[in-house]
Design a protein around this motif. Sequence first.
Motif, PDB file in Angstrom:
ATOM      1  N   GLY A  38       0.818  -1.215   0.000  1.00  0.00           N
ATOM      2  CA  GLY A  38       0.000   0.000   0.000  1.00  0.00           C
ATOM      3  C   GLY A  38       0.851   1.264   0.000  1.00  0.00           C
ATOM      4  O   GLY A  38       0.558   2.222  -0.724  1.00  0.00           O
ATOM      5  N   ALA A  39       1.914   1.268   0.803  1.00  0.00           N
ATOM      6  CA  ALA A  39       2.811   2.430   0.834  1.00  0.00           C
ATOM      7  C   ALA A  39       3.479   2.620  -0.514  1.00  0.00           C
ATOM      8  O   ALA A  39       3.607   3.752  -1.010  1.00  0.00           O
ATOM      9  CB  ALA A  39       3.859   2.251   1.930  1.00  0.00           C
ATOM     10  N   LEU A  84       0.953   4.066  -2.934  1.00  0.00           N
ATOM     11  CA  LEU A  84       0.736   5.474  -2.611  1.00  0.00           C
ATOM     12  C   LEU A  84       1.878   6.343  -3.136  1.00  0.00           C
ATOM     13  O   LEU A  84       1.644   7.383  -3.763  1.00  0.00           O
ATOM     14  CB  LEU A  84       0.576   5.658  -1.097  1.00  0.00           C
ATOM     15  CG  LEU A  84       0.366   7.097  -0.624  1.00  0.00           C
ATOM     16  CD1 LEU A  84      -0.932   7.667  -1.195  1.00  0.00           C
ATOM     17  CD2 LEU A  84       0.356   7.153   0.896  1.00  0.00           C
TER      18      LEU A  84
END
Length: 93
Positions: free
Chosen positions: A9-10, A13
């Motif tokens: 997810g990071a 992003l």
Amino acid sequence: MMPYLLSAGAGILVGVIYALIGVRSPAPPTIALIGLLGMLVGEQVVPVVKRLIAGEPVVAFIQTDCARHVLGPHAGVAAPQVESDPADKGGKA
């Protein structure tokens, strides 16, 4: 599993932010991943060599500690053995 999802997810992003501001990734993804793998493996060379010099077992160390460090906390852990009950197989106990 959660750390992997958070890491992915990071990364997504950061990729979205890079795309929005028109910046390219600092390294091609394959090269960056191979570099990270090299760093992880390189970190394990010193402990392995120390064990070799000390005459300690190396293979088990690589299969457990090194595997967990490079592949994650669940690597190198054997699945728990479940003993079956003879009564479960239709036999008499």
